[in-house]
Scaffold this motif. Structure first.
Motif, PDB file in Angstrom:
ATOM      1  N   ALA A 217      -1.649  10.331  -1.461  1.00 11.73           N
ATOM      2  CA  ALA A 217      -1.365   9.751  -0.149  1.00 11.73           C
ATOM      3  C   ALA A 217       0.130   9.643   0.109  1.00 11.73           C
ATOM      4  O   ALA A 217       0.596   9.751   1.240  1.00 11.73           O
ATOM      5  CB  ALA A 217      -2.029   8.386  -0.019  1.00 11.73           C
ATOM      6  N   LEU A 218       0.914   9.419  -0.959  1.00 17.43           N
ATOM      7  CA  LEU A 218       2.367   9.338  -0.862  1.00 17.43           C
ATOM      8  C   LEU A 218       2.985  10.127  -2.017  1.00 17.43           C
ATOM      9  O   LEU A 218       2.473  10.082  -3.136  1.00 17.43           O
ATOM     10  CB  LEU A 218       2.853   7.888  -0.938  1.00 17.43           C
ATOM     11  N   PRO A 219       4.100  10.830  -1.776  1.00 19.76           N
ATOM     12  CA  PRO A 219       4.754  11.559  -2.864  1.00 19.76           C
ATOM     13  C   PRO A 219       5.255  10.642  -3.980  1.00 19.76           C
ATOM     14  O   PRO A 219       5.411  11.072  -5.117  1.00 19.76           O
ATOM     15  CB  PRO A 219       5.938  12.253  -2.170  1.00 19.76           C
ATOM     16  N   SER A 220       5.477   9.370  -3.648  1.00 15.75           N
ATOM     17  CA  SER A 220       6.040   8.438  -4.621  1.00 15.75           C
ATOM     18  C   SER A 220       4.997   7.805  -5.540  1.00 15.75           C
ATOM     19  O   SER A 220       5.333   6.952  -6.360  1.00 15.75           O
ATOM     20  CB  SER A 220       6.775   7.311  -3.879  1.00 15.75           C
ATOM     21  N   VAL A 221       3.733   8.215  -5.419  1.00 18.08           N
ATOM     22  CA  VAL A 221       2.687   7.644  -6.269  1.00 18.08           C
ATOM     23  C   VAL A 221       3.029   7.872  -7.732  1.00 18.08           C
ATOM     24  O   VAL A 221       3.425   8.972  -8.135  1.00 18.08           O
ATOM     25  CB  VAL A 221       1.324   8.283  -5.944  1.00 18.08           C
ATOM     26  N   THR A 222       2.893   6.817  -8.520  1.00 17.97           N
ATOM     27  CA  THR A 222       3.194   6.909  -9.947  1.00 17.97           C
ATOM     28  C   THR A 222       2.163   7.785 -10.643  1.00 17.97           C
ATOM     29  O   THR A 222       0.960   7.548 -10.544  1.00 17.97           O
ATOM     30  CB  THR A 222       3.186   5.505 -10.592  1.00 17.97           C
ATOM     31  N   GLN A 223       2.649   8.828 -11.329  1.00 25.61           N
ATOM     32  CA  GLN A 223       1.776   9.714 -12.073  1.00 25.61           C
ATOM     33  C   GLN A 223       2.347   9.939 -13.469  1.00 25.61           C
ATOM     34  O   GLN A 223       3.541  10.212 -13.610  1.00 25.61           O
ATOM     35  CB  GLN A 223       1.602  11.059 -11.368  1.00 25.61           C
ATOM     36  N   GLN A 224       1.489   9.824 -14.460  1.00 27.53           N
ATOM     37  CA  GLN A 224       1.902  10.123 -15.820  1.00 27.53           C
ATOM     38  C   GLN A 224       0.761  10.820 -16.547  1.00 27.53           C
ATOM     39  O   GLN A 224      -0.405  10.658 -16.189  1.00 27.53           O
ATOM     40  CB  GLN A 224       2.319   8.859 -16.559  1.00 27.53           C
TER      41      GLN A 224
END
Length: 274
Positions: A217-224
């Protein structure tokens, strides 16, 4: 493992989609993006829902075995609902409808549709009880906001004591408060336990698994990088479908038994003396 009526070919296609992807944990989950729509459609299909739309159409329509419920999935529907679910009225329940926007995570929507298949709980919390326990901020008007302030859940009713409230969920970009990312709306007839199932999945702090290039939904979503493997994702999908299939079968047996009981009682009753 074969699930009816989800075919081996359909399961194989799901597996092919996920077996080559490197899973990443995306959080908060309401910003994780839509994910795989088959989380919803396979769940309903294994409970006996049938496709009733044109197979060559981009619109997917699934109808429940008793024809009471209908789910429409219309990708590319602009800012309006991509998913819509309608429930016809019965002798004891009024009709109702719910709609969901493009970026609603399939796992959260799936919690709602799973609750349609499962029997209603004997005791359940209200949506605001669940959100309050999850640490969401409840304001004076009774609306709840997520800790990151991107998601808001509101109860709409003319009277505070009216149990037939409508519920609205809206997810926005915190830097652009009026830019809606996705929404969910449940009208006044929607059973409260279904809304509660939705918000319980919404407020769950556990991340959702997404592929490296999946839309969020947002490019800033935390992904690891996730510790969950592709094999575990595929196996969890099959296990969930088996569970839903068993629930649906049990519900049909219960319905058949309950319908037969009055008839049996009437047949066993002795004829009145003249």
């Amino acid at each position: 493992m074969r699930l009816v009526p989800v075919s081996e070919q359909q399961l194989a296609q799901f597996a092919r989609t996920h077996e080559w992807r490197i899973p990443f944990d995306a959080s908060p989950r309401h910003l994780a993006g839509p994910g795989d729509a088959r989380y919803v459609t396979h769940g309903l299909a294994t409970a006996g829902w049938k496709r009733t739309s044109d197979p060559l159409s981009t619109q997917l329509v699934l109808t429940s075995p008793d024809y009471r419920y209908r789910l429409d999935f219309t990708p590319g529907n602009g800012m309006f609902a991509w998913w819509r679910l309608w429930a016809e009225a019965t002798e004891t329940e009024r009709s109702w409808a719910a709609g969901f926007g493009e970026f609603v995570p399939a796992e959260i929507l799936g919690a709602f549709t799973d609750a349609l298949i499962a029997p209603p709980p004997q005791r359940h919390s209200t949506p605001l009880d669940v959100l309050d326990a999850a640490g969401w901020l409840i304001d004076a008007r009774g609306a709840a906001s997520s800790p990151d302030a991107t998601c808001r859940v509101e109860r709409h009713t003319d009277r505070p004591d009216d149990p037939r409230a409508a519920w609205h969920v809206e997810v926005c970009d915190p830097d652009r408060p009026r830019s809606r990312l996705w929404h969910a709306h449940f009208d006044t007839g929607t059973p409260v336990h279904l809304v509660t199932a939705f918000v319980t999945a919404l407020a769950d702090p556990a991340p959702l698994q997404r592929g490296m290039y999946d839309r969020t939904a947002l490019p800033s979503v935390t992904q690891q990088r996730s510790t969950v493997t592709p094999e575990q994702i595929i196996e969890a999908h099959k296990t969930r479908l088996n569970s839903l299939h068993a629930l649906a079968r049990a519900a049909r047996r219960h319905s058949t038994t309950a319908a037969a009981a009055p008839a049996s009682s009437a047949a066993a009753r002795p004829a009145a003396r003249r």
